[in-house]
Scaffold this active site. Sequence first.
Site, PDB file in Angstrom:
ATOM      1  N   GLU A   1     -14.335 -15.025   8.927  1.00 58.83           N
ATOM      2  CA  GLU A   1     -13.791 -14.689   8.024  1.00 58.83           C
ATOM      3  C   GLU A   1     -13.555 -15.531   6.621  1.00 58.83           C
ATOM      4  O   GLU A   1     -12.368 -15.832   6.497  1.00 58.83           O
ATOM      5  CB  GLU A   1     -12.724 -13.633   8.250  1.00 58.83           C
TER       6      GLU A   1
ATOM      7  N   LYS B   1     -17.523 -12.416   8.576  1.00 58.36           N
ATOM      8  CA  LYS B   1     -17.214 -11.557   7.503  1.00 58.36           C
ATOM      9  C   LYS B   1     -16.793 -11.812   6.167  1.00 58.36           C
ATOM     10  O   LYS B   1     -16.158 -12.821   5.949  1.00 58.36           O
ATOM     11  CB  LYS B   1     -15.562 -10.410   8.055  1.00 58.36           C
TER      12      LYS B   1
ATOM     13  N   ARG C   1     -10.065  -1.623   2.486  1.00 53.53           N
ATOM     14  CA  ARG C   1      -9.092  -1.212   0.709  1.00 53.53           C
ATOM     15  C   ARG C   1     -10.999  -0.028   0.941  1.00 53.53           C
ATOM     16  O   ARG C   1     -10.513   1.260   0.493  1.00 53.53           O
ATOM     17  CB  ARG C   1      -8.416  -1.673   0.178  1.00 53.53           C
TER      18      ARG C   1
ATOM     19  N   SER D   1     -14.472  -5.556   1.587  1.00 53.37           N
ATOM     20  CA  SER D   1     -14.699  -5.014   0.011  1.00 53.37           C
ATOM     21  C   SER D   1     -14.056  -5.710  -0.904  1.00 53.37           C
ATOM     22  O   SER D   1     -14.471  -5.808  -2.157  1.00 53.37           O
ATOM     23  CB  SER D   1     -13.880  -2.958   0.528  1.00 53.37           C
TER      24      SER D   1
ATOM     25  N   ARG E   1       0.951  -1.202   0.658  1.00 49.90           N
ATOM     26  CA  ARG E   1       0.021   0.024  -0.416  1.00 49.90           C
ATOM     27  C   ARG E   1       0.867   1.064   0.152  1.00 49.90           C
ATOM     28  O   ARG E   1       0.233   2.308  -1.064  1.00 49.90           O
ATOM     29  CB  ARG E   1      -1.157  -0.367   1.441  1.00 49.90           C
TER      30      ARG E   1
HETATM   31  P1  13P Z   1     -10.879  -5.190   2.487  1.00 51.98           P
HETATM   32  O1  13P Z   1     -11.774  -4.929   2.862  1.00 51.98           O
HETATM   33  O2  13P Z   1      -9.565  -4.779   1.397  1.00 51.98           O
HETATM   34  O3  13P Z   1     -10.981  -6.501   1.327  1.00 51.98           O
HETATM   35  O4  13P Z   1      -9.597  -5.889   3.964  1.00 51.98           O
HETATM   36  C1  13P Z   1     -10.613  -6.417   4.349  1.00 51.98           C
HETATM   37  C2  13P Z   1      -9.609  -7.236   5.447  1.00 51.98           C
HETATM   38  O5  13P Z   1      -9.967  -7.515   6.526  1.00 51.98           O
HETATM   39  C3  13P Z   1      -9.695  -8.553   4.543  1.00 51.98           C
HETATM   40  O6  13P Z   1      -9.288  -9.315   5.834  1.00 51.98           O
END
Ligand code: 13P
Length: 340
Positions: free
Chosen positions: A174, A216, A289, A258, A30
């Site tokens: 997640e 998530k 992001r 995202s 980044r």
């Molecule tokens: P992004 O929203 O950039 O996908 O990141 C979320 C995240 O925590 C990925 O593990």
Amino acid sequence: MSLNVIAKKICVKGKGILAADESTGTIAKRFKSINVENLEKNRLSFRQTLFNSSAMKDFIGGVILFDETIRQKTTLGPTIPELISRHGAVPGIKVDKGAKLLAGSEGETITEGLDGLRERLKEYYDLGARFTKWRAVYKIGEKFPSPNSIKSNAHALARYAALVQEAKMVPIVEPEVLMDGSHNIDKCFTVTTDVLNECYNELVNHQVDLKGTILKPNMIVPGSDCKDQSSTEEIAKKTLDCLKKNVPSEVPGIAFLSGGQTEIESSKNLNEINKINDSNFLITFSYGRGLQASALKEFGKNQNNLENIQKAFNHRAKMNSLSSKGEWSEDLESRKESAA
Ligand code: 13P
């Protein structure tokens, strides 16, 4: 506070999660994109600027941190977890050790980090964390994801979640089905269905209290190289349908990643999902992001212009808060002065 109360404090109507848990390697990428050197002081400066912005109080229920960040003291006085708590948000911590190649598969991954996790969780609790994150990653390809990758990642997620609840914190589960590839939206729907089903089978097997968890997930979208891109309406309809069919109703909060969507796409899609949300799920954002891209650009232009960095972040947080209520519109995007 019970785990269910903590989960509902993080995922409350109008608020979402800031995923600022990029590992040192990911934040390096980044920072490279904005020509900023990947030094500890720069990482602290960017992050404390976000955590000290006015949007925190109204739009952010929780912040996911990386190991380095949860131990840092800000130049403003408090430690990072204290700064976050002062704004009424809950500090959280990424506890997985990353996705490593899965033996027996050609390029799929298994997320590691279970060894010693019980001891690490104790330390994170003492540092102020009240929730955690573990990310499993699934690629879509001709032979992917394999049943082995779906099974082994779900098993690891469930072992992680059980340990986290034992340590009196809320686990974010997640399972991310990646957008990379040329598959269509229906393929994403089927794969996400299989992945979610296996995750909830394992979570139940491991006696995880679903009322004290947050999911998530990815949205149901076509692959980024798919010729047949879908409308926002179709994405919203299929995403909600997939969640209603595969996520047990006890789960108190669903906060999307995202995953490579642009800031506007991720707000627009979340908004549409909430406009048609006829379930009891609280559906919000847990963006990395999707919340930070504009602020990061401002940081690249001038690291010392805190006002511009915070303005960009405040705006995105406000837009996503509106999306979490189904009240966002394209028109509001151009009215940046309306930011908190
Ligand atoms: P992004 O929203 O950039 O996908 O990141 C979320 C995240 O925590 C990925 O593990």
